[in-house]
Design an enzyme around this catalytic site. Sequence first.
Site, mmCIF file in Angstrom:
data_model
loop_
_atom_site.group_PDB
_atom_site.id
_atom_site.type_symbol
_atom_site.label_atom_id
_atom_site.label_comp_id
_atom_site.label_asym_id
_atom_site.label_seq_id
_atom_site.Cartn_x
_atom_site.Cartn_y
_atom_site.Cartn_z
ATOM 1 N N GLU A 176 5.828 -10.063 -6.355
ATOM 2 C CA GLU A 176 4.843 -10.061 -5.270
ATOM 3 C C GLU A 176 3.596 -10.861 -5.589
ATOM 4 O O GLU A 176 3.094 -11.603 -4.755
ATOM 5 C CB GLU A 176 4.391 -8.631 -4.919
ATOM 6 C CG GLU A 176 5.357 -7.830 -4.096
ATOM 7 C CD GLU A 176 6.484 -7.300 -4.931
ATOM 8 O OE1 GLU A 176 6.404 -7.445 -6.164
ATOM 9 O OE2 GLU A 176 7.433 -6.753 -4.364
ATOM 10 N N HIS A 225 6.206 5.059 -1.960
ATOM 11 C CA HIS A 225 6.678 4.276 -0.823
ATOM 12 C C HIS A 225 6.087 4.754 0.478
ATOM 13 O O HIS A 225 6.600 4.451 1.545
ATOM 14 C CB HIS A 225 8.215 4.336 -0.757
ATOM 15 C CG HIS A 225 8.868 3.628 -1.896
ATOM 16 N ND1 HIS A 225 8.909 4.145 -3.159
ATOM 17 C CD2 HIS A 225 9.472 2.419 -1.956
ATOM 18 C CE1 HIS A 225 9.529 3.291 -3.955
ATOM 19 N NE2 HIS A 225 9.883 2.237 -3.257
#
Lengths: 398, 319
Positions: free
Chosen positions: B55, B124
Site C-alpha cells: 500500500e 477490518h
Amino acid sequence: MAAAILRRVTHTTAAAAAAATPRVSPLPLLARGISDSTDTITVETSVPFMNHIVDPPSRSVTTTPHELLTFFRDMSVMRRSEIAADSLYKSKLIRGFCHLYDGQEAVAVGMEAAITRRDAIITAYRDHCLYLARGGDLVSAFAELMGRRDGCSRGKGGSMHFYKRDANFFGGHGIVGAQVPLGCGIAFAQRYRKEGTVTFDLYGDGAANQGQLFEALNMAALWKLPVILVCENNHYGMGTAEWKASKSPAYYKRGDYVPGLKVDGMDVLAVKQACKFAKDHALENGPIILEMDTYRYHGHSMSDPGSTYRTRDEIAGIRQERDPIERVKKLILAHDFATAQELKDMEKEIRKQVDDAIAKAKESPMPDASELFTNVYVNDCGLESFGVDRKVLRTVLP
Amino acid sequence: MFEALREALIEEMKLDPTVCVMGEDVGHYGGSYKVTKGLAEMFGDLRVLDTPIAENSFTGMGIGAAMKGLRPVVEGMNMGFLLLAYNQISNNCGMLHYTSGGQFKIPVVIRGPGGVGRQLGAEHSQRLESYFQSIPGLQMVACSTPYNAKGLMKAAIRSENPVVLFEHVLLYNMKEKIPDEEYICCLEEAEMVRPGEHVTILTYSRMRYHVMQAAKTLVNKGYDPEVIDIRSLKPFDLHTIGNSIKKTHRVLIVEECMRTGGIGASLRSAIIDNFWDYLDAPIMCLSSQDVPTPYAATLEDATVVQPAQIVAAVEQICQ
C-alpha cells in the site's frame, strides 16, 4: 551575465552526444577559444564499474574540452553556493534544516550531462544542487532558502522542497525514502504515455533500508518501468556509518533480480557514462540501480558538525584524493585546455555571481500574509483554503 | 452500489485517457467488491493495474503518476490498509501542491470500503475519516446511495484536488434506479434526505439508514426530524447545515466514527462556532464506542449506534 552563464542548452542523448552541436553558453573568461572546441578526447574512469547481473559499460569515456570546462564551471557554482549557504545559515538567514551537497557535485552534473530535460529527476532533501543542475537559477534558490517571496516554491517549501516542474525536477522531499515510490510513479506515467523518457530516482545509503524502496523496486521490475534508482552512497546515514546500518552495504546488489552498477561518484565522467548506459538500459529492460560512491564534506545537515562519527583525517583525505572539481581541473590542465590562472579567474567570477545572487535574493521580501492560505487546494471551487467549516479561513497576522 | 461506482469509473475512463485505476486485485480478479469488474478487459492491464500488496508504495506511485499528469484512482482493498500509506497520503498527496508553491497538482482519488461490517474483526472495521481529517490539502467525501456514489466518484475524478472517497462495506449491494443521463454530485454539498421541523439529524454513510429507520419510529411518535446526509466530510457544507439549524434549533449528529476525535467532534465544534445563537438545546453526538470492534455479533452491534438510541436521543433533545 549570471543567467547567461548558467543557462544550459538541452542535450540530446545520442550516443555521440559528446560530438554534438556546440552549445551556446559562453565562457567569456577563456579568451583562447578552446571553450567552443568539440574535438573529442577519451578519458578512462578512475576505477572500473562494478556490476551486478549486467555487463558494465566501457571505462573509456569520450568528452570535449567544452564539456569539461562546463563541468568545472557547474560544479564550482554548486560548491560555491553550498559554502555560501553554510555562511547564511550561520548568520541565521537560513533556518530549520539545511542539507548541503558539497563533495557530491559530480553526481548531479554527470547525470545532467547524460540526459535531457524531458527526463525526470526526483531526490530527497539534499536537493539544492540538483535544482541548479536542472536549470534552476541562483536567485530563486537562495530566496527559497531564506523563505522569501521570490523563492522557487514561493518561500513556502524551504531547503527540502525545491521543485522545477518545467524542467521535470520533482523535488525535494523531507521524509527519507518516500520519494522512491513517487519516482516509480513518474516512470509509470512516462511508460503510460509512451514518452520514451526515464526517471532518475535518487536516495541515500540511509534510505536504502526503507521497505517502500523494495516494494517500489518490485513493482518497477514487474511492469518494466523506465526508472533508474540512484543510491548516492555517501557512507553515512546522518551519524550512522553504512556498515552499522546495512547488513549488506553493496547497495548496487540489493536489487537482487534488478541489475546494478557501482560507480565512482566523485568522477563526473564515470557518472555521465553510467547514467547514459542506465538510461538506455531502462528504456529497454526496466529498472536498474546505480550506486554512486560519493562523499559529503559537511555533516548530514547544518546542525551536525560531521566530525563525531568520522575523523577529520578521513574528510581531509577524501578532499585531497577524490575531490570532483580537482579531478576535472587536473584533467583540464593536463590537456592544456585552459591555464591555471584562467581557471582561477573563473572561480573568482563564480564567487562574485553567487554573492550577487545572494544580495539580490536578500532584497526579496517575505511572502505576503495571504500566501498562508494559497496553494492548499488547487483553486477549483473558488476557495483558497477551507477547514472543516468551509469558511475561507483568514487570520490577521500581527 | 458497486455497479454505480463501476459505471462512474467506466464513463470517466472513456472520457479521459489519463484516468487509471490501481490497487490490489482490481484487474483480473475484478475487485474484491466487484467495483472494477470487467474494467481490465475493457481498458487493458496498464490502465487497471493489479498491484502487489504494498500500500505504501503503490499509493506513492499513484501520487507520483499524478504529479506527472495522470489521474489515478487508488483503491485500498479495505480503508484500514491505507494506514500503511499514511505518510504518502499526508505528506505527498496533501502537501505537495503547497510545498511546491503551486507547481504540482495531485488529482488522485483514494477510495475504498471502510466502516463496521458483519463481524470482520477489529482490524477490518476501521473508520479512517477521523485520521485523515486534519491533513491539509485533502478533500473527503462519503457516499451512501448508488445515486450519490456515482455522482461523487465522477466529481472526485474530475477534481484537481486529492479526494478520499469513503465507501462502506455493507452498502455495496444496495440497489437503486439511477438516471441514464450523465450527472455529477457536488463534492462539497450535503444531501437533504428528509425535510422536517423539530430536529436536525446530521449523518453520513451507513448510519443514514439507521437514522431513517429511527425516523419511521419517530414519525409514529409524532416527531418531525429533518435528516441531512452531510456527504462532504471535509469541508462540511455549513450552508445547508446552517439553514437547517436556523429552522429547527436542535441538532443530533449520528456517526459511525469513534467518539474521540471523530467527524462528529469536529462538526460539533464547527456548529458551535458558527450557529451558537440558533441552538435551543445542547448538540448531541452519537458515535461508535472508543473500542476496537469486537468479533461477537452482540458486542459488535453495541459498538455502533442503533436506531433505538437515535430515537431516545431525539426524545431527549426535543423535551
